[in-house]
Design a protein around this motif. Structure first.
Motif, mmCIF file in Angstrom:
data_model
loop_
_atom_site.group_PDB
_atom_site.id
_atom_site.type_symbol
_atom_site.label_atom_id
_atom_site.label_comp_id
_atom_site.label_asym_id
_atom_site.label_seq_id
_atom_site.Cartn_x
_atom_site.Cartn_y
_atom_site.Cartn_z
ATOM 1 N N THR A 75 -7.195 -5.793 -4.107
ATOM 2 C CA THR A 75 -8.350 -6.035 -3.248
ATOM 3 C C THR A 75 -8.499 -4.861 -2.280
ATOM 4 N N SER A 76 -9.655 -4.784 -1.668
ATOM 5 C CA SER A 76 -9.893 -3.741 -0.668
ATOM 6 C C SER A 76 -8.906 -3.873 0.489
ATOM 7 N N LYS A 77 -8.614 -5.086 0.911
ATOM 8 C CA LYS A 77 -7.669 -5.320 2.018
ATOM 9 C C LYS A 77 -6.257 -4.885 1.628
ATOM 10 N N GLN A 78 -5.859 -5.149 0.389
ATOM 11 C CA GLN A 78 -4.542 -4.687 -0.074
ATOM 12 C C GLN A 78 -4.498 -3.163 -0.098
ATOM 13 N N MET A 79 -5.579 -2.553 -0.540
ATOM 14 C CA MET A 79 -5.657 -1.083 -0.551
ATOM 15 C C MET A 79 -5.572 -0.523 0.864
ATOM 16 N N GLU A 80 -6.236 -1.169 1.807
ATOM 17 C CA GLU A 80 -6.175 -0.714 3.196
ATOM 18 C C GLU A 80 -4.748 -0.798 3.730
ATOM 19 N N ALA A 81 -4.086 -1.924 3.490
ATOM 20 C CA ALA A 81 -2.716 -2.104 3.970
ATOM 21 C C ALA A 81 -1.776 -1.064 3.357
ATOM 22 N N LEU A 82 -1.894 -0.855 2.065
ATOM 23 C CA LEU A 82 -1.031 0.116 1.383
ATOM 24 C C LEU A 82 -1.340 1.544 1.832
ATOM 25 N N SER A 83 -2.603 1.845 2.080
ATOM 26 C CA SER A 83 -2.980 3.187 2.528
ATOM 27 C C SER A 83 -2.462 3.458 3.932
ATOM 28 N N SER A 84 -2.536 2.473 4.812
ATOM 29 C CA SER A 84 -1.989 2.621 6.163
ATOM 30 C C SER A 84 -0.484 2.850 6.098
ATOM 31 N N PHE A 85 0.190 2.040 5.290
ATOM 32 C CA PHE A 85 1.632 2.162 5.082
ATOM 33 C C PHE A 85 1.979 3.574 4.601
ATOM 34 N N ALA A 86 1.272 4.033 3.579
ATOM 35 C CA ALA A 86 1.555 5.343 2.984
ATOM 36 C C ALA A 86 1.178 6.486 3.925
ATOM 37 N N TYR A 87 0.168 6.305 4.760
ATOM 38 C CA TYR A 87 -0.171 7.344 5.735
ATOM 39 C C TYR A 87 0.998 7.560 6.682
ATOM 40 N N ASN A 88 1.629 6.480 7.071
ATOM 41 C CA ASN A 88 2.743 6.542 8.012
ATOM 42 C C ASN A 88 4.035 7.023 7.361
ATOM 43 N N LEU A 89 4.292 6.599 6.138
ATOM 44 C CA LEU A 89 5.585 6.863 5.492
ATOM 45 C C LEU A 89 5.528 7.844 4.326
ATOM 46 N N GLY A 90 4.340 8.083 3.813
ATOM 47 C CA GLY A 90 4.188 8.965 2.657
ATOM 48 C C GLY A 90 4.044 8.180 1.374
ATOM 49 N N SER A 92 5.252 9.023 -1.492
ATOM 50 C CA SER A 92 6.532 9.004 -2.218
ATOM 51 C C SER A 92 7.342 7.781 -1.834
ATOM 52 N N ALA A 93 7.407 7.494 -0.534
ATOM 53 C CA ALA A 93 8.146 6.310 -0.077
ATOM 54 C C ALA A 93 7.514 5.037 -0.643
ATOM 55 N N LEU A 94 6.194 4.970 -0.630
ATOM 56 C CA LEU A 94 5.518 3.789 -1.168
ATOM 57 C C LEU A 94 5.834 3.604 -2.643
ATOM 58 N N PHE A 95 5.659 4.655 -3.428
ATOM 59 C CA PHE A 95 5.795 4.525 -4.875
ATOM 60 C C PHE A 95 7.246 4.311 -5.330
ATOM 61 N N LYS A 96 8.205 4.629 -4.493
ATOM 62 C CA LYS A 96 9.621 4.408 -4.816
ATOM 63 C C LYS A 96 10.159 3.111 -4.225
ATOM 64 N N SER A 97 9.320 2.409 -3.457
ATOM 65 C CA SER A 97 9.776 1.239 -2.704
ATOM 66 C C SER A 97 9.866 -0.024 -3.552
#
Length: 142
Positions: A75-90, A92-97
């Motif tokens: 969903t758009s909201k899930q994309m927003e949450a994941l994008s915020s997370f990845a902006y802060n952590l990168g 690479s961190a998201l995709f390896k988590s």
């Protein structure tokens, strides 16, 4: 898809604006709305307009990477949450988590439970990061 303005606003709120480069809690040179990278160093300055432009461009890139990498519909909201997370952590961190692993398995609730685990710096819980992760978690589940 173009990123929603609500994503830019969310990240800008959490990051805060700093016109002059500073070292963040982890010692990384940062400027504007949390912008990092090889061109950010002592003496770097941004106007608010420049900082918002960089923020928007980076978030668009992250959004596109998540869209390309995921194998499930988000969903758009899930994309927003994941994008915020990845902006802060990168990304690479998201995709390896473990968060990403659960997401790709379609285990949305389990994925959501992973957000608050990413609120530490040097082994200590950082209140501001925990608040951000909880907001991302709520957005992800909304």
């Amino acid at each position: 898809m173009d990123i929603p303005e609500t994503l830019v606003e969310l990240v800008a709120e959490f990051e805060g604006f700093k016109a002059e480069a500073y070292q963040d809690i982890g010692g990384v040179w940062t400027c504007g709305y949390g912008t990092t990278g090889p061109d950010i160093h002592k003496g770097t300055t941004f106007t608010k307009e420049e900082a918002l432009q960089r923020l928007s461009e980076t978030l668009q890139s992250i959004w596109n990477q998540i869209e390309q990498k995921t194998s499930i519909a988000l969903t758009s909201k899930q994309m927003e949450a994941l994008s915020s997370f990845a902006y802060n952590l990168g990304t690479s961190a998201l995709f390896k988590s473990t968060l990403w692993k659960y997401l790709e398995e379609g285990e949305i609730e389990q994925a959501a439970q992973e957000f608050p685990k990413w609120s530490h710096v040097n082994g200590k819980v950082i209140t501001g990061l925990l608040k951000r992760r909880v907001k991302e978690q709520e957005l992800f589940l909304s």
